[in-house]
Design a protein around this motif. Structure first.
Motif, PDB file in Angstrom:
ATOM      1  N   VAL A  40    -100.876  29.313  84.162  1.00  0.00           N
ATOM      2  CA  VAL A  40    -100.022  28.291  84.766  1.00  0.00           C
ATOM      3  C   VAL A  40    -100.879  27.635  85.849  1.00  0.00           C
ATOM      4  O   VAL A  40    -101.470  28.343  86.674  1.00  0.00           O
ATOM      5  N   ALA A  42    -101.063  26.746  88.875  1.00  0.00           N
ATOM      6  CA  ALA A  42    -100.461  26.847  90.209  1.00  0.00           C
ATOM      7  C   ALA A  42    -101.293  27.823  91.037  1.00  0.00           C
ATOM      8  O   ALA A  42    -101.555  28.955  90.589  1.00  0.00           O
ATOM      9  N   HIS A  45    -101.268  31.846  91.035  1.00  0.00           N
ATOM     10  CA  HIS A  45    -100.766  32.417  89.775  1.00  0.00           C
ATOM     11  C   HIS A  45    -101.803  33.391  89.206  1.00  0.00           C
ATOM     12  O   HIS A  45    -102.967  33.066  89.060  1.00  0.00           O
ATOM     13  N   ARG A  46    -101.347  34.595  88.908  1.00  0.00           N
ATOM     14  CA  ARG A  46    -102.214  35.600  88.268  1.00  0.00           C
ATOM     15  C   ARG A  46    -101.970  35.543  86.771  1.00  0.00           C
ATOM     16  O   ARG A  46    -100.827  35.468  86.329  1.00  0.00           O
ATOM     17  N   PHE A  47    -103.070  35.567  85.999  1.00  0.00           N
ATOM     18  CA  PHE A  47    -102.952  35.484  84.551  1.00  0.00           C
ATOM     19  C   PHE A  47    -104.044  36.305  83.890  1.00  0.00           C
ATOM     20  O   PHE A  47    -104.973  36.762  84.545  1.00  0.00           O
ATOM     21  N   GLU A  60    -106.977  34.791  88.698  1.00  0.00           N
ATOM     22  CA  GLU A  60    -106.022  34.200  89.638  1.00  0.00           C
ATOM     23  C   GLU A  60    -106.468  32.774  89.923  1.00  0.00           C
ATOM     24  O   GLU A  60    -107.640  32.526  90.214  1.00  0.00           O
ATOM     25  N   TYR A  72    -110.673  29.429  89.158  1.00  0.00           N
ATOM     26  CA  TYR A  72    -109.948  30.691  89.111  1.00  0.00           C
ATOM     27  C   TYR A  72    -110.928  31.849  89.052  1.00  0.00           C
ATOM     28  O   TYR A  72    -112.085  31.698  88.682  1.00  0.00           O
TER      29      TYR A  72
END
Length: 139
Positions: A40, A42, A45-47, A60, A72
């Protein structure tokens, strides 16, 4: 502080920054050129990015400047310190007369991580070639 190395890959893509931005930030498009994800765009946001090779990267979002810049973390945990990687990936989009100049930099390779550095150099070239194909197809 330990000195680190960076992988830098640059491409001129004959499409507007907005089209490239979509491919950098929409999960279904990211899956086509990079890896499966739950991204995402933003800050904070952690992904996760899940590779075909079975590895999972913990990430992140650090910065989001639509159509200009995205960064990120790109962290890979591994029992062997030579393979564990804590890095940051930065995408910079600059409008050009022929479309967009895309610069990708992955910062944070330790001197002993020669294999990871070489793998990232080759891997990012392949990823960005696929990114360009996705952008061209999405039109």
């Amino acid at each position: 502080m330990t000195e680190t190395r960076s992988v830098v890959v640059e491409r001129d893509i004959p499409h507007a920054p907005e089209k490239i931005w979509r491919a950098l930030t929409q999960p279904h498009l990211i899956a086509e050129w990079l890896m499966n994800n739950d991204f995402v765009p933003a800050v904070g946001h952690r992904f996760k990015l899940s590779g075909d090779w079975g590895g999972v990267l913990d990430c992140e979002v650090l910065t989001v400047e639509p159509n200009r810049s995205l960064s990120y973390t790109w962290n890979f945990a591994h029992d062997d310190a030579a393979y564990a990687l804590q890095s940051v990936v930065i995408f910079t989009l600059t409008p050009s007369p022929k479309g967009t100049h895309l610069r990708m930099e992955q910062v944070g390779f330790r001197p002993e991580q020669k294999q990871a550095f070489g793998g990232a150099m080759a891997g990012w070239r392949q990823f960005l070639a696929k990114l360009e194909e996705v952008v061209a197809r999405e039109g």
